[in-house]
Motif scaffolding. Structure first.
Motif, PDB file in Angstrom:
ATOM      1  N   ARG A   1     128.752  14.499  34.319  1.00 29.65           N
ATOM      2  CA  ARG A   1     129.542  14.849  33.131  1.00 29.65           C
ATOM      3  C   ARG A   1     128.638  15.194  31.949  1.00 29.65           C
ATOM      4  N   GLN A   2     127.538  14.473  31.822  1.00 27.93           N
ATOM      5  CA  GLN A   2     126.615  14.773  30.730  1.00 27.93           C
ATOM      6  C   GLN A   2     125.900  16.101  30.984  1.00 27.93           C
ATOM      7  N   ALA A   3     125.586  16.385  32.256  1.00 27.36           N
ATOM      8  CA  ALA A   3     124.990  17.675  32.596  1.00 27.36           C
ATOM      9  C   ALA A   3     125.952  18.804  32.253  1.00 27.36           C
ATOM     10  N   LEU A   4     127.250  18.588  32.513  1.00 26.97           N
ATOM     11  CA  LEU A   4     128.259  19.585  32.160  1.00 26.97           C
ATOM     12  C   LEU A   4     128.326  19.767  30.647  1.00 26.97           C
ATOM     13  N   SER A   5     128.292  18.667  29.902  1.00 28.36           N
ATOM     14  CA  SER A   5     128.298  18.748  28.436  1.00 28.36           C
ATOM     15  C   SER A   5     127.122  19.579  27.935  1.00 28.36           C
ATOM     16  N   PHE A   6     125.959  19.368  28.547  1.00 28.90           N
ATOM     17  CA  PHE A   6     124.769  20.121  28.147  1.00 28.90           C
ATOM     18  C   PHE A   6     124.930  21.606  28.472  1.00 28.90           C
ATOM     19  N   LEU A   7     125.451  21.913  29.660  1.00 27.63           N
ATOM     20  CA  LEU A   7     125.680  23.315  30.032  1.00 27.63           C
ATOM     21  C   LEU A   7     126.670  23.968  29.077  1.00 27.63           C
ATOM     22  N   MET A   8     127.723  23.257  28.735  1.00 30.57           N
ATOM     23  CA  MET A   8     128.728  23.793  27.812  1.00 30.57           C
ATOM     24  C   MET A   8     128.122  24.071  26.440  1.00 30.57           C
ATOM     25  N   ALA A   9     127.245  23.177  26.002  1.00 34.91           N
ATOM     26  CA  ALA A   9     126.635  23.330  24.679  1.00 34.91           C
ATOM     27  C   ALA A   9     125.666  24.506  24.624  1.00 34.91           C
ATOM     28  N   THR A  10     125.017  24.811  25.747  1.00 31.48           N
ATOM     29  CA  THR A  10     123.984  25.854  25.752  1.00 31.48           C
ATOM     30  C   THR A  10     124.459  27.173  26.354  1.00 31.48           C
ATOM     31  N   LEU A  11     125.706  27.217  26.812  1.00 30.62           N
ATOM     32  CA  LEU A  11     126.213  28.397  27.520  1.00 30.62           C
ATOM     33  C   LEU A  11     126.102  29.667  26.683  1.00 30.62           C
ATOM     34  N   LYS A  12     126.385  29.560  25.397  1.00 31.57           N
ATOM     35  CA  LYS A  12     126.386  30.738  24.525  1.00 31.57           C
ATOM     36  C   LYS A  12     125.124  30.817  23.664  1.00 31.57           C
ATOM     37  N   ARG A  13     124.089  30.081  24.063  1.00 28.43           N
ATOM     38  CA  ARG A  13     122.810  30.111  23.356  1.00 28.43           C
ATOM     39  C   ARG A  13     123.003  29.941  21.844  1.00 28.43           C
ATOM     40  N   PRO A  14     123.419  28.753  21.431  1.00 32.27           N
ATOM     41  CA  PRO A  14     123.672  28.532  19.999  1.00 32.27           C
ATOM     42  C   PRO A  14     122.406  28.691  19.176  1.00 32.27           C
ATOM     43  N   GLU A  15     122.586  29.030  17.922  1.00 30.73           N
ATOM     44  CA  GLU A  15     121.425  29.137  17.032  1.00 30.73           C
ATOM     45  C   GLU A  15     120.792  27.769  16.807  1.00 30.73           C
ATOM     46  N   ILE A  16     121.639  26.726  16.817  1.00 33.86           N
ATOM     47  CA  ILE A  16     121.149  25.360  16.612  1.00 33.86           C
ATOM     48  C   ILE A  16     121.804  24.451  17.638  1.00 33.86           C
ATOM     49  N   LEU A  17     120.975  23.686  18.344  1.00 33.78           N
ATOM     50  CA  LEU A  17     121.451  22.723  19.336  1.00 33.78           C
ATOM     51  C   LEU A  17     121.084  21.322  18.875  1.00 33.78           C
ATOM     52  N   LEU A  18     122.082  20.442  18.792  1.00 32.91           N
ATOM     53  CA  LEU A  18     121.863  19.055  18.393  1.00 32.91           C
ATOM     54  C   LEU A  18     122.081  18.153  19.593  1.00 32.91           C
ATOM     55  N   LEU A  19     121.068  17.397  19.969  1.00 30.61           N
ATOM     56  CA  LEU A  19     121.150  16.463  21.090  1.00 30.61           C
ATOM     57  C   LEU A  19     121.067  15.047  20.530  1.00 30.61           C
ATOM     58  N   ASP A  20     122.223  14.366  20.528  1.00 30.56           N
ATOM     59  CA  ASP A  20     122.327  13.056  19.891  1.00 30.56           C
ATOM     60  C   ASP A  20     122.168  11.960  20.937  1.00 30.56           C
ATOM     61  N   GLU A  21     120.908  11.636  21.275  1.00 30.39           N
ATOM     62  CA  GLU A  21     120.596  10.629  22.307  1.00 30.39           C
ATOM     63  C   GLU A  21     121.356  10.941  23.600  1.00 30.39           C
ATOM     64  N   HIS A  22     121.274  12.178  24.050  1.00 27.41           N
ATOM     65  CA  HIS A  22     122.134  12.650  25.139  1.00 27.41           C
ATOM     66  C   HIS A  22     121.778  12.075  26.509  1.00 27.41           C
ATOM     67  N   THR A  23     120.663  11.348  26.615  1.00 30.88           N
ATOM     68  CA  THR A  23     120.327  10.702  27.892  1.00 30.88           C
ATOM     69  C   THR A  23     120.436   9.176  27.819  1.00 30.88           C
ATOM     70  N   ALA A  24     120.794   8.637  26.663  1.00 32.63           N
ATOM     71  CA  ALA A  24     120.733   7.178  26.448  1.00 32.63           C
ATOM     72  C   ALA A  24     121.707   6.396  27.316  1.00 32.63           C
ATOM     73  N   ALA A  25     122.857   6.980  27.650  1.00 31.08           N
ATOM     74  CA  ALA A  25     123.876   6.258  28.422  1.00 31.08           C
ATOM     75  C   ALA A  25     123.685   6.398  29.934  1.00 31.08           C
ATOM     76  N   LEU A  26     122.642   7.096  30.348  1.00 33.74           N
ATOM     77  CA  LEU A  26     122.411   7.345  31.770  1.00 33.74           C
ATOM     78  C   LEU A  26     121.359   6.395  32.318  1.00 33.74           C
ATOM     79  N   ASP A  27     121.363   6.205  33.643  1.00 33.82           N
ATOM     80  CA  ASP A  27     120.310   5.390  34.240  1.00 33.82           C
ATOM     81  C   ASP A  27     118.977   6.123  34.085  1.00 33.82           C
ATOM     82  N   PRO A  28     117.854   5.408  34.143  1.00 34.54           N
ATOM     83  CA  PRO A  28     116.554   6.017  33.844  1.00 34.54           C
ATOM     84  C   PRO A  28     116.252   7.286  34.630  1.00 34.54           C
TER      85      PRO A  28
END
Length: 256
Positions: free
Chosen positions: A158-185
């Motif tokens: 689900r987090q990988a999907l969120s990342f794909l959705m965020a980068t799909l249109k190549r935004p001018e600015i991408l904000l990653l708010d601890e996007h790996t913190a809730a995942l296992d190492p």
């Protein structure tokens, strides 16, 4: 001289305004972001990291100062208007996706972000081959689950999907708010490697909040530290590459 992509000038942001509990979270914060910067953002709890992202994204209104995108002040633009140039991935994998919609439907939704919506055929079938190719780059089985409701995915998928959705249109600015913190190492590091590849490949301008010193040192061309709502440390290029975790820990010890 090339103009900065994004500038925050003397930004002040308070919460609990006009009450005895009023607190200044961002305190005349200044930050200049150039196109192509990949900035890792460190700071102790309460330093203002997520508030900085909320100010850039429009989720919180600032009390004073300027937020300039290509020289144009966007401080009073709505969150909706800012989706034309900005995308964000949150710490919680449940945020940023529609749980009852399939993986493919979520990607189609992201592809149409910022566009006017009317009554028209979705044309989802025409996108499936592209979405399968896109999700296969995540190397986590997401490409086999295009017709699965997003709520039934694993946290990593689900987090990988969120990342794909965020980068799909190549935004001018991408904000990653601890996007790996809730995942296992392992899952978190896999996503971090893929994040680094995508940011480099698409030459995205990215700010990434992290609590992991090693990730802050390993990734990005620039590192900043927030303390009491201000940028107290800003290092880039060769100086950042030479920075050690011991030096960074020492810096934190000095400001605390």
């Amino acid at each position: 001289m090339t103009k900065p992509l994004l500038e925050l000038k003397d930004v002040v942001l308070k919460v609990n305004r006009n009450t005895p509990e009023e607190i200044t979270i961002l305190n005349k914060l200044n930050l200049t972001i150039n196109a192509g910067d990949f900035i890792t953002v460190l700071g102790s709890n309460g330093a203002g990291k997520s508030t900085l992202f909320n100010a850039i994204g429009g989720d919180l209104s600032i009390d004073s100062g300027q937020i300039l995108l290509n020289g144009h002040d966007i401080a009073h633009e709505s969150v909706e208007k800012r989706t034309r140039f900005l995308a964000r991935v949150f710490q919680d994998p449940k945020l940023g996706t529609a749980p009852r919609m399939t993986v493919a439907e979520n990607l189609l939704l992201a592809e149409r972000r910022g566009q006017r919506r009317g009554l028209m055929p979705r044309g989802l079938k025409h996108h499936l081959a592209h979405y399968q190719e896109l999700t296969a780059t995540m190397h986590n089985g997401l490409d086999q689950r295009l017709t699965t409701a997003t709520g039934n995915l694993s946290g990593g998928q689900r987090q990988a999907l969120s990342f794909l959705m965020a980068t799909l249109k190549r935004p001018e600015i991408l904000l990653l708010d601890e996007h790996t913190a809730a995942l296992d190492p392992r899952t978190g590091q896999d996503l971090m490697h893929l994040t680094n590849e995508r940011v480099a490949q698409d030459q995205l301008t990215c700010l990434m909040i992290t609590h992991h010193m090693e990730d802050a040192l390993t990734y990005g061309n620039r590192l900043i530290v927030l303390h009491h709502g201000q940028v107290t440390y800003d290092v880039a290029g060769a100086e950042k590459q030479a920075l050690t975790s011991e030096q960074l820990y020492s810096f934190f010890a000095e400001i605390e």
